[in-house]
Design an enzyme around this catalytic site. Structure first.
Site, PDB file in Angstrom:
ATOM      1  N   SER A 143      63.984   4.294  27.008  1.00  7.93           N
ATOM      2  CA  SER A 143      64.140   4.740  28.388  1.00  7.93           C
ATOM      3  C   SER A 143      65.572   5.198  28.599  1.00  7.93           C
ATOM      4  CB  SER A 143      63.837   3.586  29.349  1.00  7.93           C
ATOM      5  OG  SER A 143      64.241   3.901  30.670  1.00  7.93           O
ATOM      6  N   TYR A 156      65.389  -4.801  32.266  1.00  5.61           N
ATOM      7  CA  TYR A 156      64.736  -3.683  31.569  1.00  5.61           C
ATOM      8  C   TYR A 156      65.769  -2.821  30.856  1.00  5.61           C
ATOM      9  CZ  TYR A 156      62.032   0.683  31.095  1.00  5.61           C
ATOM     10  OH  TYR A 156      61.415   1.816  30.615  1.00  5.61           O
TER      11      TYR A 156
END
Length: 258
Positions: A143, A156
């Protein structure tokens, strides 16, 4: 000829979203595909779709929060098809939490799914490749949050940054074994999971995708099928000697300012 003719591809987290798109693209390019997921219904539905279209696929029920199940899934593929040629780690947890809000339990969940599961799936897949003295390819779905991320994705972002480092480390360690390992840092993408996340955490209503797309440079969110085509390219011999690369698949340019 397809880009992945006769390859055996395992897609972790492949029953929906980006993972499902990758599975479809891999079958289209000639691969035999196995997908893992926690819920049998979407996984078996996808396998039914792929086999009905003439492909060869199987579903493996696995909760990747448990590292042992990530390892076992690789073994299940080897037992069914004799080997794993390509691995894609696309499972992900995006539950929100800032530095101050994140509990140890939430942090551990992010690490378990976004970092620990890819680590041990790679360990098992690379062991199979080495045991056969065969080359292989791995793509980790990262990501752009690995570069920092928004405040509400602290754990995250930390896990995806770890995944980028793991990719480079493993790629370096196994380059002489002809095992290529790369990471694709994707941006905001239109998936079923993102739709649920926007509605659950941000109060979004139907039509949020169109509103969000209108504010982006390319006029759209990232599309799973486009990401899938790029992943297939990285898995295939057409991507040449590329290994240890962490690629940004996004429409924002890191470090650039208006």
């Amino acid at each position: 000829m397809g880009l992945l003719d006769d390859k055996v591809v395992l897609v972790n987290g492949g029953s929906q979203g980006v993972g499902a798109a990758i599975a479809r693209a891999a079958v289209r390019e000639g691969a035999v595909v196995a997908v893992t997921g926690r819920r049998p219904a979407p996984g078996e539905e996808l396998v039914g779709e792929l086999t009905a279209a003439g492909g060869k696929a199987m579903f493996i029920r696995a909760d990747l929060a448990d590292a042992e199940q990530a390892t076992t899934a690789v073994g299940d593929v080897v037992a069914a098809y004799g080997r794993v040629d390509c691995l894609v780690n696309s499972a992900g947890l995006t539950s929100r939490g800032s530095l101050l809000e994140t509990t140890p339990e939430l942090f551990d969940k992010h690490i378990a799914i976004n970092l620990k599961a890819p680590f041990f799936a790679m360990q098992a897949a690379v062991a199979d490749m080495l045991g056969r003295k065969a080359p292989g390819t791995i793509v980790n779905i990262g990501s752009n949050c690995a570069h920092g991320g928004p405040p509400n994705l602290a754990a995250y972002s930390a896990a995806k940054a770890g995944l980028a480092g793991l990719t480079r480390n493993a790629a370096h360690a196994h380059r002489w074994d002809r095992i290529r390992i790369n990471d694709l840092n994707i941006g905001w993408t239109a998936t079923e999971g993102e739709d649920a996340t926007q509605k659950a955490f941000h109060g979004a209503e139907d039509g949020w995708r169109e509103e969000a797309a209108a504010k982006l440079p390319m006029g759209k969110l990232g599309q799973p099928d486009e990401i899938a085509d790029f992943v297939v390219f990285l898995l295939s011999d057409r991507s040449g000697v590329v290994t240890g690369s962490v690629l940004d698949w996004d429409q924002n340019v890191l470090g650039a300012l208006d």
